[in-house]
Design a protein around this motif. Structure first.
Motif, mmCIF file in Angstrom:
data_model
loop_
_atom_site.group_PDB
_atom_site.id
_atom_site.type_symbol
_atom_site.label_atom_id
_atom_site.label_comp_id
_atom_site.label_asym_id
_atom_site.label_seq_id
_atom_site.Cartn_x
_atom_site.Cartn_y
_atom_site.Cartn_z
ATOM 1 N N VAL A 149 0.868 -1.176 0.000
ATOM 2 C CA VAL A 149 0.000 0.000 0.000
ATOM 3 C C VAL A 149 0.909 1.231 0.000
ATOM 4 O O VAL A 149 1.502 1.580 1.031
ATOM 5 N N LEU A 150 1.047 1.861 -1.156
ATOM 6 C CA LEU A 150 1.858 3.074 -1.234
ATOM 7 C C LEU A 150 1.157 4.206 -0.478
ATOM 8 O O LEU A 150 -0.080 4.252 -0.418
ATOM 9 N N PRO A 151 1.934 5.122 0.120
ATOM 10 C CA PRO A 151 1.293 6.237 0.836
ATOM 11 C C PRO A 151 0.414 7.055 -0.097
ATOM 12 O O PRO A 151 0.857 7.487 -1.163
ATOM 13 N N PHE A 152 -0.844 7.246 0.289
ATOM 14 C CA PHE A 152 -1.778 7.990 -0.533
ATOM 15 C C PHE A 152 -1.324 9.449 -0.619
ATOM 16 O O PHE A 152 -0.873 10.041 0.363
ATOM 17 N N ALA A 153 -1.436 10.019 -1.799
ATOM 18 C CA ALA A 153 -1.007 11.398 -2.023
ATOM 19 C C ALA A 153 -1.992 12.366 -1.379
ATOM 20 O O ALA A 153 -3.211 12.173 -1.449
ATOM 21 N N ASN A 154 -1.460 13.389 -0.749
ATOM 22 C CA ASN A 154 -2.280 14.445 -0.159
ATOM 23 C C ASN A 154 -2.606 15.465 -1.247
ATOM 24 O O ASN A 154 -1.740 16.209 -1.694
ATOM 25 N N MET A 155 -3.856 15.497 -1.671
ATOM 26 C CA MET A 155 -4.279 16.389 -2.746
ATOM 27 C C MET A 155 -5.079 17.572 -2.202
ATOM 28 O O MET A 155 -5.781 18.247 -2.944
ATOM 29 N N SER A 156 -4.960 17.845 -0.898
ATOM 30 C CA SER A 156 -5.786 18.869 -0.269
ATOM 31 C C SER A 156 -5.272 20.278 -0.507
ATOM 32 O O SER A 156 -5.951 21.252 -0.154
ATOM 33 N N GLY A 157 -4.053 20.394 -1.051
ATOM 34 C CA GLY A 157 -3.489 21.714 -1.264
ATOM 35 C C GLY A 157 -3.008 22.352 0.027
ATOM 36 O O GLY A 157 -2.760 23.553 0.081
ATOM 37 N N ASP A 158 -2.899 21.559 1.077
ATOM 38 C CA ASP A 158 -2.491 22.053 2.391
ATOM 39 C C ASP A 158 -1.579 21.010 3.020
ATOM 40 O O ASP A 158 -2.022 19.912 3.368
ATOM 41 N N ALA A 159 -0.304 21.359 3.171
ATOM 42 C CA ALA A 159 0.654 20.395 3.733
ATOM 43 C C ALA A 159 0.267 19.967 5.137
ATOM 44 O O ALA A 159 0.630 18.869 5.588
ATOM 45 N N GLU A 160 -0.495 20.814 5.836
ATOM 46 C CA GLU A 160 -0.906 20.477 7.193
ATOM 47 C C GLU A 160 -1.878 19.293 7.222
ATOM 48 O O GLU A 160 -2.128 18.727 8.280
ATOM 49 N N GLN A 161 -2.451 18.946 6.058
ATOM 50 C CA GLN A 161 -3.379 17.815 5.989
ATOM 51 C C GLN A 161 -2.659 16.495 5.698
ATOM 52 O O GLN A 161 -3.298 15.457 5.544
ATOM 53 N N GLU A 162 -1.317 16.534 5.653
ATOM 54 C CA GLU A 162 -0.541 15.325 5.346
ATOM 55 C C GLU A 162 -0.832 14.207 6.337
ATOM 56 O O GLU A 162 -0.846 13.039 5.988
ATOM 57 N N TYR A 163 -1.052 14.587 7.600
ATOM 58 C CA TYR A 163 -1.307 13.581 8.634
ATOM 59 C C TYR A 163 -2.524 12.732 8.293
ATOM 60 O O TYR A 163 -2.585 11.537 8.598
ATOM 61 N N PHE A 164 -3.511 13.351 7.621
ATOM 62 C CA PHE A 164 -4.758 12.644 7.335
ATOM 63 C C PHE A 164 -4.551 11.610 6.233
ATOM 64 O O PHE A 164 -4.964 10.453 6.372
ATOM 65 N N SER A 165 -3.884 12.008 5.139
ATOM 66 C CA SER A 165 -3.639 11.048 4.049
ATOM 67 C C SER A 165 -2.706 9.929 4.515
ATOM 68 O O SER A 165 -2.895 8.759 4.162
ATOM 69 N N ASP A 166 -1.697 10.282 5.341
ATOM 70 C CA ASP A 166 -0.815 9.238 5.881
ATOM 71 C C ASP A 166 -1.595 8.278 6.768
ATOM 72 O O ASP A 166 -1.380 7.065 6.737
ATOM 73 N N GLY A 167 -2.492 8.837 7.582
ATOM 74 C CA GLY A 167 -3.285 7.990 8.482
ATOM 75 C C GLY A 167 -4.191 7.033 7.732
ATOM 76 O O GLY A 167 -4.333 5.865 8.116
ATOM 77 N N ILE A 168 -4.799 7.511 6.645
ATOM 78 C CA ILE A 168 -5.647 6.643 5.821
ATOM 79 C C ILE A 168 -4.807 5.497 5.250
ATOM 80 O O ILE A 168 -5.209 4.327 5.271
ATOM 81 N N SER A 169 -3.628 5.815 4.724
ATOM 82 C CA SER A 169 -2.747 4.789 4.146
ATOM 83 C C SER A 169 -2.377 3.743 5.199
ATOM 84 O O SER A 169 -2.409 2.536 4.931
ATOM 85 N N GLU A 170 -2.016 4.211 6.392
ATOM 86 C CA GLU A 170 -1.618 3.289 7.459
ATOM 87 C C GLU A 170 -2.782 2.406 7.881
ATOM 88 O O GLU A 170 -2.605 1.204 8.130
ATOM 89 N N ASP A 171 -3.973 2.988 7.975
ATOM 90 C CA ASP A 171 -5.125 2.198 8.425
ATOM 91 C C ASP A 171 -5.513 1.137 7.393
ATOM 92 O O ASP A 171 -5.902 0.023 7.756
ATOM 93 N N ILE A 172 -5.431 1.462 6.112
ATOM 94 C CA ILE A 172 -5.729 0.455 5.088
ATOM 95 C C ILE A 172 -4.683 -0.652 5.135
ATOM 96 O O ILE A 172 -5.006 -1.843 5.012
ATOM 97 N N THR A 173 -3.419 -0.286 5.340
ATOM 98 C CA THR A 173 -2.364 -1.293 5.494
ATOM 99 C C THR A 173 -2.668 -2.206 6.671
ATOM 100 O O THR A 173 -2.559 -3.434 6.577
ATOM 101 N N THR A 174 -3.065 -1.597 7.791
ATOM 102 C CA THR A 174 -3.393 -2.380 8.987
ATOM 103 C C THR A 174 -4.580 -3.296 8.729
ATOM 104 O O THR A 174 -4.582 -4.473 9.134
ATOM 105 N N ASP A 175 -5.612 -2.788 8.054
ATOM 106 C CA ASP A 175 -6.789 -3.605 7.749
ATOM 107 C C ASP A 175 -6.406 -4.826 6.922
ATOM 108 O O ASP A 175 -6.802 -5.954 7.230
#
Length: 594
Positions: A149-175
């Motif tokens: 599961v490659l880290p999902f790209a943050n397309m929010s236009g806000d670097a501060e939202q990186e935590y959210f896309s990283d968290g989604i990637s990690e949770d799918i990996t865990t699932d």
């Protein structure tokens, strides 16, 4: 010549025979050193066979890590691009090989369907090619259904939202990791590709996986758009793809749908318990979940030694558990942050025990909460209980960065340096950007007398400190660890420059000053300079910090100094009074070496 060269330590010969026979059964020509001809020099034959092999399978173990022959063969294979790593006893490969994927064959008895064996076989096939005829068919049938599961790209236009896309990637990996029929590449390995434009087929070949999942996340207000594509690693073709435009309140449903769609597309069996595990998120509130992801991002990327980082994690976690009082993972992270701020920095009235017990009352499998119990048991010298809690945490989450860091720190405090090295190595293997653990690993190697290991770890500490400082020149922890690493490497001029810069930028960082004292004592034999730095803050050290000073091997070379002796006597008096329930002078400063 042989397709596969097998490298191993002599005590691991039974395992090497088993691996060699299984590879031969899969259709490969295999060479081990039991086939050395009597008329030729050992080193000459080894070099010839290494260079001619398509794949070099290195069987790592505690014994192999100490073998200069195995290390040399692994290093040669790494240079040739033919290295395939296997652990036969559960131990991590030594540095620098711990940065490369390693199959797990601990207690392997020859089962062709075992995940570790299938991973090894896929790597050998990628390097040596497929065998012909019946052997090839056997190997193809044994090839795992595996995914990165490659880290999902943050397309929010806000670097501060990186935590959210990283968290989604990690949770799918865990699932997906909960599906027994599916082999999933670890998060740390997948995240090495973060921010890179990669060829998916190249990634699949490099990691030996059959499929790759990539995607993107766009979060805006209360809306989220997630795209995901499952790609065949061999052909590069799409197996499945979808896009989800939903309210943020549907985030858990989206993750469930993605995981189940992947399982269905790969045609692997999902057991009822696995389906239930995938659907379990720990919270049903998307706002609490969002806050937890934010807090964890602060936790793993903060300025270690800066208490403001810990205070921020605590504030965010408190808000998460206010929203959902049954969110065990948030309670666990809150407990860990409170524990460290209280015991290590004397900056929090709450010691983390209430939050840890709350987490475990909701879910007894929250590993970081067991780490908090282990730390508190250590503080009152209940070492049996401390070891038991730590063992439970490692059993629950053996690949957790937080758990391995805490295990390393507790073992370091107790001067159990081989164990500290093992867990610090695991921590940096999970997240090799963790410059603080690289610095501590260098110190632990030095305590064991392993100068080469200390130097390698110091090089990594400096490299990653420099990367952090390029983004944040005011990061006191990076300056402190980087300067210490430069000291190990003997670069006196840069050490002086970094120390002056660090003390100017972060004059209140007591942890950093203590690290500089250790640097002066260990690498420059400057007892007076080291003691002057410790003296500056010593009266403010809380009991937990005093224990760390007493145990720190970096100060061993100056312990006969009269001033340090008097300080240690005072430390023992304070600790005795504290244990007897006599309240010594309240400490309000940052302590060392945590």
């Amino acid at each position: 010549m042989a397709d596969v060269f097998v490298s191993y330590a002599r005590p691991d010969e039974p395992q090497s025979e088993r691996v060699a026979e299984a590879l031969r059964a899969a259709g490969y020509r295999v060479w081990r050193d039991d086939e050395l001809p009597a008329h030729r020099a050992y080193s000459e034959v080894i070099e010839e066979r290494l260079k001619s092999a398509n794949a070099v399978v290195v069987l790592w173990s505690a014994d192999a890590a100490k073998s200069q022959w195995v290390r040399a063969e692994a290093d040669a294979a790494r240079g040739l691009g033919t290295l395939v790593q296997v652990s036969v006893d559960g131990s991590m490969p030594p540095m620098p090989f711990n940065q490369i994927q390693c199959a797990d064959l601990k207690e392997w008895t020859g089962d062709a369907q075992a995940p570790g064996w299938r991973k090894l076989l896929a790597s050998v096939e990628a390097l040596a090619g497929a065998a012909d005829g019946a052997a090839r068919e056997r190997r193809q049938s044994a090839r795992p259904v595996s995914i990165c599961v490659l880290p999902f790209a943050n397309m929010s236009g806000d670097a501060e939202q990186e935590y959210f896309s990283d968290g989604i990637s990690e949770d799918i990996t865990t699932d997906l990791s909960k599906v027994s029929a599916l082999e999933v590449i670890a998060r740390n390995t997948a995240f090495q590709f973060k921010g890179q434009s990669v060829d998916v087929s190249d990634v699949a070949e490099k990691l030996g996986v059959s499929h790759v999942l990539e995607g993107s996340v766009r979060k805006s207000g209360n809306r989220v758009r997630i795209t995901a594509q499952l790609i065949d690693g061999r052909s590069g073709g799409h197996v499945w793809a979808d896009r989800y435009d939903r309210d943020l309140t549907d985030i858990f449903a989206i993750q469930d749908e993605i995981s189940k769609a992947i399982v269905e597309a790969l045609k692997v069996k999902l057991l009822p318990d696995e389906k239930k595990a995938i659907e379990s998120r720990g919270t049903t509130d998307p706002e609490a979940y969002n806050l937890y992801l934010m807090a964890r991002q602060y936790w793993i990327s903060g300025n270690w030694g800066d208490t403001r980082q810990l205070e921020l994690v605590i504030r965010v976690c408190r808000r998460a558990v206010e929203i959902d009082p049954q969110y065990a993972r948030a309670w666990g992270l809150l407990a860990l942050a409170q524990c460290i701020l209280h015991l290590t920095f004397a900056g929090c009235d709450e010691d983390g025990m209430t939050a840890a017990n709350r987490a475990l009352s909701i879910d007894p499998n929250v590993a970081v909460a067991h780490c908090v119990l282990a730390r508190h048991a250590y503080e009152v010298k209940d070492f049996d209980r401390s070891d038991a809690e730590l063992a439970r945490a490692l059993e629950l989450e053996p690949d957790s960065w937080e758990v391995n860091r805490e295990a390393a720190r507790l073992n370091y405090f107790r001067r159990r340096f081989p164990e500290a090295v093992r867990h610090y190595e695991k921590a940096v293997a999970i997240d090799d950007t963790d410059f603080h653990s690289w610095g501590m690993l260098s110190s632990a190697y030095a305590a064991l007398g392993d100068k080469e290991g200390a130097r390698r770890a110091a090089e990594m500490a400096v490299e990653h400190s420099e990367r952090v400082l390029a983004q944040d020149p005011t990061n006191g922890a990076a300056l402190g660890i980087g300067a210490t690493g430069l000291g190990v490497l003997g670069d006196r001029e840069r050490v002086k420059d970094w120390i002056e810069r660090a003390l100017l930028i972060s004059p209140d960082n007591v942890l950093m000053r203590y690290n500089f004292a250790c640097l002066l004592a260990l690498n420059f034999q400057d007892a007076d300079g080291a003691i002057a730095l410790i003296e500056q803050d010593f009266d403010g050290y809380p009991p937990s910090a005093l224990k760390a000073v007493i145990a720190d091997p970096d100060l061993d070379s100056i312990r006969d100094h009269p001033k340090l002796k008097r300080m240690m006597e005072k430390a023992h008096q304070i600790l005795a009074a504290d244990q007897a329930g006599i309240n010594p002078a309240a400490a309000a400063s940052t302590p060392p070496r945590s």
